[in-house]
Design a protein around this motif. Structure first.
Motif: not given
Length: 152
Positions: A70-90
């Motif tokens: 679960i931790t590994a899957a959450r890390d992968v999902a979190s990285k994917t989500a953060c990569d997807a919204i990085r531009g909007e966050y900036r």
């Protein structure tokens, strides 16, 4: 899995109580089986207790593996989500930083006016001024943004 573990722990406690209450014999469950002893005899109960202990260990290990997965899957999902919204966050962080910098400048102009009045020996009590001391933290916020690697 948690329900299984709970059930096994309950069975383990029940077996411990039955073993303690049963007449103690020194032979194994295999010998008891050859002798035709009942299933609730101490050797059979001890054998089942060992089996339950093994099942408990397996269930606990499985829960640990599940937690790691679960931790590994959450890390992968979190990285994917953060990569997807990085531009909007900036974009939004940049807007906050721009507003913070503007607030610093505006507060500076406000404080200059009050300082000018004080230099002229004007009693500011009639004005009831309020100083924006909280803005002093803006500098720390902007420093934290820079240290986090954001170039805004």
């Amino acid at each position: 899995m948690s329900e299984l573990l709970s059930s096994l722990n309950k069975e383990s406690a029940e077996l411990d109580n039955k073993i303690a209450a049963a007449p103690q014999v020194l032979h194994s469950a295999a010998v008891s089986a050859l002798l035709g002893d009942p299933e609730d005899s101490a050797p059979h109960l001890r054998k089942r207790r060992r089996q339950v202990s093994g099942e408990i260990a397996n269930a606990e290990t499985a829960l640990e593996v599940i937690a790691k997965r679960i931790t590994a899957a959450r890390d992968v999902a979190s990285k994917t989500a953060c990569d997807a919204i990085r531009g909007e966050y900036r974009r939004r962080l940049s807007a906050v930083c721009t507003a913070a910098k503007a607030l610093e400048v505006t507060r500076s102009h406000h404080d200059e006016l009050l300082n000018d009045l004080e230099r002229e020996d004007i009693n500011l009590g009639y004005l009831r001024p309020v100083r924006a001391h909280f803005v002093e933290r803006v500098e720390y916020f902007l420093k934290e943004v820079r240290e986090a690697g954001h170039n805004v």
